[in-house]
Design a protein around this motif. Structure first.
Motif, PDB file in Angstrom:
ATOM      1  N   ASN A 126      -6.077 -12.011 -11.639  1.00 27.74           N
ATOM      2  CA  ASN A 126      -5.613 -11.807 -10.128  1.00 27.74           C
ATOM      3  C   ASN A 126      -5.941 -10.415  -9.882  1.00 27.74           C
ATOM      4  OD1 ASN A 126      -4.366 -12.029  -7.574  1.00 27.74           O
ATOM      5  ND2 ASN A 126      -2.207 -11.893  -8.178  1.00 27.74           N
ATOM      6  N   LEU A 127      -7.066  -9.955  -9.369  1.00 25.89           N
ATOM      7  CA  LEU A 127      -7.183  -8.849  -9.097  1.00 25.89           C
ATOM      8  C   LEU A 127      -7.734  -8.487  -7.586  1.00 25.89           C
ATOM      9  CD1 LEU A 127      -9.666  -8.186 -12.018  1.00 25.89           C
ATOM     10  CD2 LEU A 127      -7.413  -7.477 -11.947  1.00 25.89           C
ATOM     11  N   SER A 128      -7.546  -7.324  -7.213  1.00 26.01           N
ATOM     12  CA  SER A 128      -7.966  -6.911  -5.771  1.00 26.01           C
ATOM     13  C   SER A 128      -9.596  -6.732  -5.937  1.00 26.01           C
ATOM     14  CB  SER A 128      -7.354  -5.437  -5.490  1.00 26.01           C
ATOM     15  OG  SER A 128      -8.161  -4.306  -6.396  1.00 26.01           O
ATOM     16  N   GLU A 129     -10.085  -6.769  -4.642  1.00 24.38           N
ATOM     17  CA  GLU A 129     -11.391  -6.936  -4.645  1.00 24.38           C
ATOM     18  C   GLU A 129     -12.316  -5.837  -5.174  1.00 24.38           C
ATOM     19  OE1 GLU A 129     -14.942  -7.330  -1.047  1.00 24.38           O
ATOM     20  OE2 GLU A 129     -12.620  -7.535  -0.342  1.00 24.38           O
ATOM     21  N   GLN A 130     -11.658  -4.566  -4.955  1.00 24.32           N
ATOM     22  CA  GLN A 130     -12.311  -3.245  -5.506  1.00 24.32           C
ATOM     23  C   GLN A 130     -12.077  -3.474  -6.871  1.00 24.32           C
ATOM     24  OE1 GLN A 130     -10.441   0.666  -5.752  1.00 24.32           O
ATOM     25  NE2 GLN A 130     -12.218   1.083  -4.355  1.00 24.32           N
ATOM     26  N   ASP A 131     -10.924  -3.655  -7.738  1.00 31.24           N
ATOM     27  CA  ASP A 131     -11.033  -3.861  -9.145  1.00 31.24           C
ATOM     28  C   ASP A 131     -11.822  -4.942  -9.468  1.00 31.24           C
ATOM     29  OD1 ASP A 131      -9.087  -1.718  -9.320  1.00 31.24           O
ATOM     30  OD2 ASP A 131      -7.369  -3.070  -9.441  1.00 31.24           O
ATOM     31  N   ARG A 171      -8.083   4.647 -14.976  1.00 26.31           N
ATOM     32  CA  ARG A 171      -8.211   3.199 -14.344  1.00 26.31           C
ATOM     33  C   ARG A 171      -9.181   2.344 -15.096  1.00 26.31           C
ATOM     34  NH1 ARG A 171      -5.606  -1.103 -13.423  1.00 26.31           N
ATOM     35  NH2 ARG A 171      -6.206  -2.219 -11.615  1.00 26.31           N
TER      36      ARG A 171
END
Length: 485
Positions: A126-131, A171
């Motif tokens: 479950n990651l953000s679009e950028q990650d 990061r």
């Protein structure tokens, strides 16, 4: 200051046909098939398939016999294209399928790659679009062995300039640690030590696993150099405990991504033999393996076209003359290619026949000890070809025998003499050297000078540097790295 002068010199140049034959000799069976397909596309005057004979009174191209007066005064001879050589006398289409067999093309499927497997696991997070984009970029930098060789600072710079994403190395480190949790264990490591540590972290906390982790983490250099006595003293462990820890380490995979890359490369590296040698009742028969290579001939319509242009010499326009030149060039190229293929086949057959004659005992028995010393010069002298030609024929070529498939280079070896003065193959010495190393005491492996003395006792007098060379050719490490406890 400018001046003119005359100079005489002899110079030897290869003709276009000779260059073409040389290049064809270097090709394997698969590469030759692709080369012929490309030539069929590039040259419309070259056709594949057997020629049809519709009229017994016509020649092989279906043309009626013409008078000599029909030949061009411009040195364009129809006889160059209307000879029996246009239908090759070699057999390029092998009829080696029984009536019950069907020769069908099998579709190839590449399957899932190592990177696909990693991306699939990434999609489950479950990651953000950028990650997700950043993690996908990191995975793209992981090599086929499973290692991330590029530093995170370089990846950070790439993301700024190429994708426009400004992200800190901290990061990136977090996302890399997430990827290092993926299967297979050890993926995303920057070096072998880190790869082994990542795998050991997932093992149960047994004493052997804990000791193995300490050894890799704190004593990696001593472990790679096999200084086991130092490791024993450093951790105050018994020999049995050290054995268990070493066994734990040797069970790890130094290349986590190899299980995918190896399976794919295995599927792509099927060997297709260039020669077939059959042994039956003491008789050896040689043939070329050309089952996938089409039969070649000169295109009939182009020979008709050339004949028409030559028969209508009056009122020829510039366009017609250009067309005549084009047709002749294409026919020349087609004939040259057919002749080059024939010459390639004959050269390969002659070379392989000499190899069979020199290594007849091996082809009859399959016993490696029957291989005689043979170098490129021996084959060149018997065939009459240059050594470079023999080298091109033997390079990357394989022969199928009753005992398996062998590369042609397998049959070449240096000549040496034993104490009795008898010539023996260096391959035989390598085999004995390998047996000596296999039977040595692994606690005290034999150094090269000891192996040299051992070979002398067996009647093979060779120098220590020669022993080292043969050992390296066999892929056997030095004595210190062969040590076991």
């Amino acid at each position: 200051m400018l001046k003119q002068q005359l100079q005489q010199k002899l110079q030897q140049k290869l003709s276009p046909q000779q260059i073409q034959v040389i290049r064809l000799l270097e090709l394997t069976a698969i590469e030759l098939e692709e080369r012929i397909k490309q030539e069929l596309i590039d040259n419309p005057a070259l056709d594949e398939g057997a020629e049809e004979h519709e009229n017994p009174d016509t020649d092989e191209f279906g043309n009626e016999d013409t008078d000599a007066s029909a030949e061009s005064a411009e040195d364009i001879s129809m006889g160059d294209y209307l000879t029996e050589d246009d239908i090759p006398d070699y057999k390029l289409e092998a009829d080696n399928f029984s009536k019950d067999q069907k020769h069908e093309d099998i579709p190839f499927s590449g399957g899932s790659t190592f990177h696909d497997f990693l991306l699939k696991q990434l999609g489950e997070r479950n990651l953000s679009e950028q990650d997700a984009k950043i993690a996908e970029y990191i995975i793209g930098n992981i090599d086929d062995n499973g290692y991330l060789q590029r530093p995170l600072s370089a990846i950070s710079d790439d993301l700024i300039f190429q994708v426009g994403i400004d992200i800190s190395t901290e990061r990136l480190e977090d996302l890399l640690q997430m990827i290092q949790d993926f299967e297979p264990a050890g993926v995303g490591a920057s070096n072998l030590r880190e790869c082994l540590l990542l795998q050991l972290e997932r093992h149960e906390g047994t004493p052997a696993a804990l000791l193995a982790y300490k050894i890799i983490d704190k004593s990696f250099d001593e472990f790679t150099k096999k200084h086991y006595d130092k490791i024993q003293k450093q951790y105050n462990v018994s020999e049995e405990e050290l054995k268990k820890a070493i066994h734990e380490i040797t069970m790890l995979n130094p290349k986590p991504g190899s299980s995918w890359s190896d399976s794919f490369s295995d599927g792509m590296s099927h060997i297709i033999p260039d020669f077939i040698v059959d042994s039956h009742d003491g008789e050896l028969t040689l043939s070329l393996n050309n089952s996938n290579i089409p039969e070649l001939r000169v295109n009939r319509s182009y020979t008709h076209m050339l004949e028409d242009y030559m028969g209508n010499k009056q009122n020829q326009t510039r366009d017609k003359k250009d067309a005549l030149l084009f047709v002749k060039q294409k026919l020349d190229s087609a004939q040259w290619f057919i002749d080059a293929i024939k010459q390639r086949q004959q050269t390969m057959l002659n070379t392989m026949q000499v190899i069979i004659d020199l290594q007849r005992d091996f082809f009859l028995t399959g016993d490696e000890s029957n291989l005689k010393p043979m170098i490129l010069k021996d084959v060149a002298e018997r065939t009459g070809y240059d050594i470079s030609t023999i080298s091109r024929v033997s390079n990357s070529k394989y022969v199928q025998t009753n005992f398996g498939i062998f590369p042609l280079k397998y049959f070449f070896s240096e000549s040496m003499q034993n104490e009795s003065g008898e010539e023996i193959s260096s391959r035989e010495i390598k085999k004995i050297l390998q047996q000596c190393i296999e039977n040595e005491d692994k606690r005290k492996p034999l150094a090269d000078d000891k192996l040299c003395d051992l070979l002398k006792e067996k009647g093979y007098v060779i120098a220590r540097r020669t022993v080292a060379k043969y050992r390296e050719q066999l892929g056997i490490p030095v004595a210190r790295l062969r040590k076991e406890i």
